[in-house]
Design an enzyme around this catalytic site. Structure first.
Site, mmCIF file in Angstrom:
data_model
loop_
_atom_site.group_PDB
_atom_site.id
_atom_site.type_symbol
_atom_site.label_atom_id
_atom_site.label_comp_id
_atom_site.label_asym_id
_atom_site.label_seq_id
_atom_site.Cartn_x
_atom_site.Cartn_y
_atom_site.Cartn_z
ATOM 1 N N GLU A 59 0.833 -1.218 0.000
ATOM 2 C CA GLU A 59 0.000 0.000 0.000
ATOM 3 C C GLU A 59 0.867 1.268 0.000
ATOM 4 O O GLU A 59 0.560 2.262 0.652
ATOM 5 C CB GLU A 59 -1.023 -0.035 1.132
HETATM 6 C C1 LIG Z 1 2.757 -9.613 0.492
HETATM 7 C C2 LIG Z 1 2.326 -8.553 -0.471
HETATM 8 C C3 LIG Z 1 0.968 -8.283 -0.609
HETATM 9 C C4 LIG Z 1 0.548 -7.314 -1.532
HETATM 10 N N1 LIG Z 1 -0.804 -7.104 -1.726
HETATM 11 C C5 LIG Z 1 -1.209 -6.314 -2.758
HETATM 12 C C6 LIG Z 1 -2.590 -6.245 -3.121
HETATM 13 O O1 LIG Z 1 -3.466 -6.842 -2.483
HETATM 14 N N2 LIG Z 1 -2.934 -5.498 -4.204
HETATM 15 C C7 LIG Z 1 -2.013 -4.824 -4.942
HETATM 16 O O2 LIG Z 1 -2.396 -4.175 -5.908
HETATM 17 N N3 LIG Z 1 -0.694 -4.872 -4.620
HETATM 18 C C8 LIG Z 1 -0.267 -5.607 -3.556
HETATM 19 N N4 LIG Z 1 1.067 -5.687 -3.247
HETATM 20 C C9 LIG Z 1 2.039 -4.965 -4.057
HETATM 21 C C10 LIG Z 1 2.716 -3.810 -3.318
HETATM 22 O O3 LIG Z 1 1.814 -2.774 -3.112
HETATM 23 C C11 LIG Z 1 3.947 -3.415 -4.130
HETATM 24 O O4 LIG Z 1 4.887 -4.453 -3.993
HETATM 25 C C12 LIG Z 1 4.536 -2.092 -3.686
HETATM 26 O O5 LIG Z 1 3.667 -1.030 -4.001
HETATM 27 C C13 LIG Z 1 5.904 -1.818 -4.313
HETATM 28 O O6 LIG Z 1 5.876 -2.030 -5.694
HETATM 29 P P1 LIG Z 1 7.023 -2.940 -6.395
HETATM 30 O O7 LIG Z 1 7.088 -4.208 -5.644
HETATM 31 O O8 LIG Z 1 6.755 -2.999 -7.833
HETATM 32 O O9 LIG Z 1 8.363 -2.165 -6.124
HETATM 33 P P2 LIG Z 1 8.959 -0.963 -7.005
HETATM 34 O O10 LIG Z 1 7.899 0.030 -7.285
HETATM 35 O O11 LIG Z 1 9.688 -1.540 -8.148
HETATM 36 O O12 LIG Z 1 9.998 -0.335 -5.986
HETATM 37 C C14 LIG Z 1 11.296 -0.892 -5.734
HETATM 38 C C15 LIG Z 1 12.020 0.052 -4.776
HETATM 39 O O13 LIG Z 1 12.192 1.328 -5.416
HETATM 40 C C16 LIG Z 1 11.625 2.347 -4.592
HETATM 41 N N5 LIG Z 1 11.043 3.389 -5.435
HETATM 42 C C17 LIG Z 1 10.184 3.240 -6.487
HETATM 43 N N6 LIG Z 1 9.867 4.441 -6.988
HETATM 44 C C18 LIG Z 1 10.522 5.369 -6.268
HETATM 45 C C19 LIG Z 1 10.604 6.787 -6.296
HETATM 46 N N7 LIG Z 1 9.911 7.518 -7.186
HETATM 47 N N8 LIG Z 1 11.393 7.413 -5.388
HETATM 48 C C20 LIG Z 1 12.079 6.688 -4.474
HETATM 49 N N9 LIG Z 1 12.052 5.351 -4.383
HETATM 50 C C21 LIG Z 1 11.283 4.696 -5.255
HETATM 51 C C22 LIG Z 1 10.564 1.638 -3.743
HETATM 52 O O14 LIG Z 1 10.257 2.355 -2.573
HETATM 53 C C23 LIG Z 1 11.259 0.311 -3.483
HETATM 54 O O15 LIG Z 1 12.155 0.452 -2.420
HETATM 55 C C24 LIG Z 1 1.510 -6.602 -2.284
HETATM 56 C C25 LIG Z 1 2.866 -6.878 -2.111
HETATM 57 C C26 LIG Z 1 3.280 -7.846 -1.246
HETATM 58 C C27 LIG Z 1 4.754 -8.151 -1.126
#
Ligand SMILES: Cc1cc2nc3c(=O)[nH]c(=O)nc-3n(C[C@H](O)[C@H](O)[C@H](O)COP(=O)(O)OP(=O)(O)OC[C@H]3O[C@@H](n4cnc5c(N)ncnc54)[C@H](O)[C@@H]3O)c2cc1C
Length: 379
Positions: free
Chosen positions: A363
């Site tokens: 989230e």
């Molecule tokens: C157990 C689990 C349950 C989940 N449940 C749901 C769900 O029910 N529904 C749903 O839709 N999603 C869900 N998610 C997804 C979750 O919301 C995402 O994993 C999260 O938003 C991060 O996205 P990403 O994994 O693609 O990481 P990325 O967006 O690729 O980020 C990788 C890293 O880069 C950093 N980063 C990215 N952009 C920036 C920026 N502009 N400035 C600085 N740092 C940045 C991030 O903070 C992170 O440290 C879930 C994830 C997990 C692990």
């Protein structure tokens, strides 16, 4: 300012605490170990009114305020964050969004069974290549007149297999960017909708996190939430409230670990006295207590903002950022206070430490919360 809980709020807190002790604590270690979804616990949560806490009784909900929801989330998260994440998604991402933005028909058909806990909901925004950058949706919802043709993959979906109603965010008109995104209600069993693999996770292992695949799924137009192009705004508004739930989850994980550590420190002896009487340990507990109280103030403040009809984008981001950091710090210290016993499953704190980490990721990661906060204070 009045920090006192009403009699009703105190009763809800106690009811959630009793439920967590009686129904969630037994078997929590095994469920974590075997990645077993807490089916019976969720069913009972529905019966107790915890699955649609803020939904109006007209639609089968409990009609409570956000603070009551936060109190229940906190108590259940002290014991089992896999139960509380299912509760959080159902309450604040699915039910809240449907009640606030859905049509009367959608509320009758979908909100009622979700609010009563008869069915479980899922919120599907993230994709393999769109997490923090939620605008770059690759899932498409092609407008075909009286239906949308849905194609794509969603990743990391909480309640992925246990849900039967899914709110899916998808791109209809790429030329309009995020204004071309829609939110659709998809039912399990629709042709072309397949639940993909279950993730093997570090924490919240009882929660079933799956990828979802959509191939030419025909979603009726009446299943769109809001006007054409409202999907991205819908997702952002819903997530803003969802963060209060996750902040409460983080607070509960921290408070649960602290309660265990305090009890242990008063019982465990080293060098002829309880370890609580060694100042190094006492000071750790003093810091943990203080940080938890600070996080609690931010979480309750965000809930009150929402209940009072104020903007809660900033307060919910601050609450989640702080509470998730406190959850990490406190659970690590709780393991340390338990010494070797902290490192084994029987004492619960290692699980709480593993569970805490996700609150800094889903989230909106902590980095994303800082973007939200810095934008708000720059305005
Ligand atoms: C157990 C689990 C349950 C989940 N449940 C749901 C769900 O029910 N529904 C749903 O839709 N999603 C869900 N998610 C997804 C979750 O919301 C995402 O994993 C999260 O938003 C991060 O996205 P990403 O994994 O693609 O990481 P990325 O967006 O690729 O980020 C990788 C890293 O880069 C950093 N980063 C990215 N952009 C920036 C920026 N502009 N400035 C600085 N740092 C940045 C991030 O903070 C992170 O440290 C879930 C994830 C997990 C692990």
């Amino acid at each position: 300012m009045d920090f006192k809980l009403t009699e009703e709020q105190q009763m809800i807190k106690q009811a959630a605490r009793d439920f967590a002790q009686t129904d969630c604590l037994p078997g929590v270690i095994e469920r974590d170990d075997q990645q077993k979804f807490p089916q019976d616990q969720i069913k009972k949560m529905g019966e107790l009114g915890f699955m649609g806490m803020m939904v109006s009784p007209e639609y089968g909900g409990s009609g409570m305020d956000t603070l009551s929801y936060v109190l229940a989330m906190e108590e259940i998260s002290k014991i089992d964050a896999s139960c509380s994440v299912a509760m959080s998604v159902n309450n604040s991402l699915v039910c809240w969004g449907l009640e606030k933005f859905g049509t009367e028909e959608q509320k009758q058909k979908y909100l009622k069974p979700l609010a009563s806990g008869e069915k479980i909901g899922a919120f599907c925004l993230s994709e393999p290549e769109a997490g923090s950058d939620a605008t770059s949706q690759r899932t498409t919802a092609e407008d075909k007149g009286d239906y949308y043709l849905l194609n794509g993959t969603k990743n990391w979906i909480t309640n992925g297999n246990s849900a039967s109603i899914y709110l899916v965010i998808a791109q209809t008109d790429p030329e309009k960017g995020h204004r071309g995104i829609n939110a659709l209600i998809v039912e399990k069993g629709m042709d072309g909708f397949v639940v993909g693999k279950k993730e093997d996770k570090l924490g919240i292992r009882g929660s079933d996190t799956h990828s979802l695949m959509f191939t030419d799924v025909k979603v009726p137009k009446e299943n769109r939430i809001g006007e054409d192009g409202f999907g991205f705004k819908f997702a952002m508004k819903t997530l803003s409230g969802g963060r209060i739930g996750i902040a409460a989850q983080a607070l509960g994980i921290a408070a649960g670990a602290y309660e265990l550590a305090l009890k242990y420190a008063q019982e465990r002896k080293a060098f002829g006295k309880e370890i609580m009487r060694h100042q190094a340990i006492a000071f750790k507990l003093a810091d943990m207590h203080t940080e938890i109280e600070a996080a609690r103030m931010l979480v309750y403040r965000a809930a009150l903002d929402k209940d009072n009809g104020e903007s809660f984008d900033l307060s919910s981001a601050m609450a989640k950022l702080k509470a998730s950091q406190v959850a990490m710090d406190v659970t690590v210290e709780a393991v340390q206070i338990h010494g070797g016993y902290g490192y084994v499953k029987e004492y619960h704190v290692e699980r709480l430490m593993r569970d805490a980490k996700i609150t800094q990721i889903y989230e909106g990661t902590s980095e994303i919360q800082k973007i939200v906060i810095s934008r708000a204070i720059a305005d």
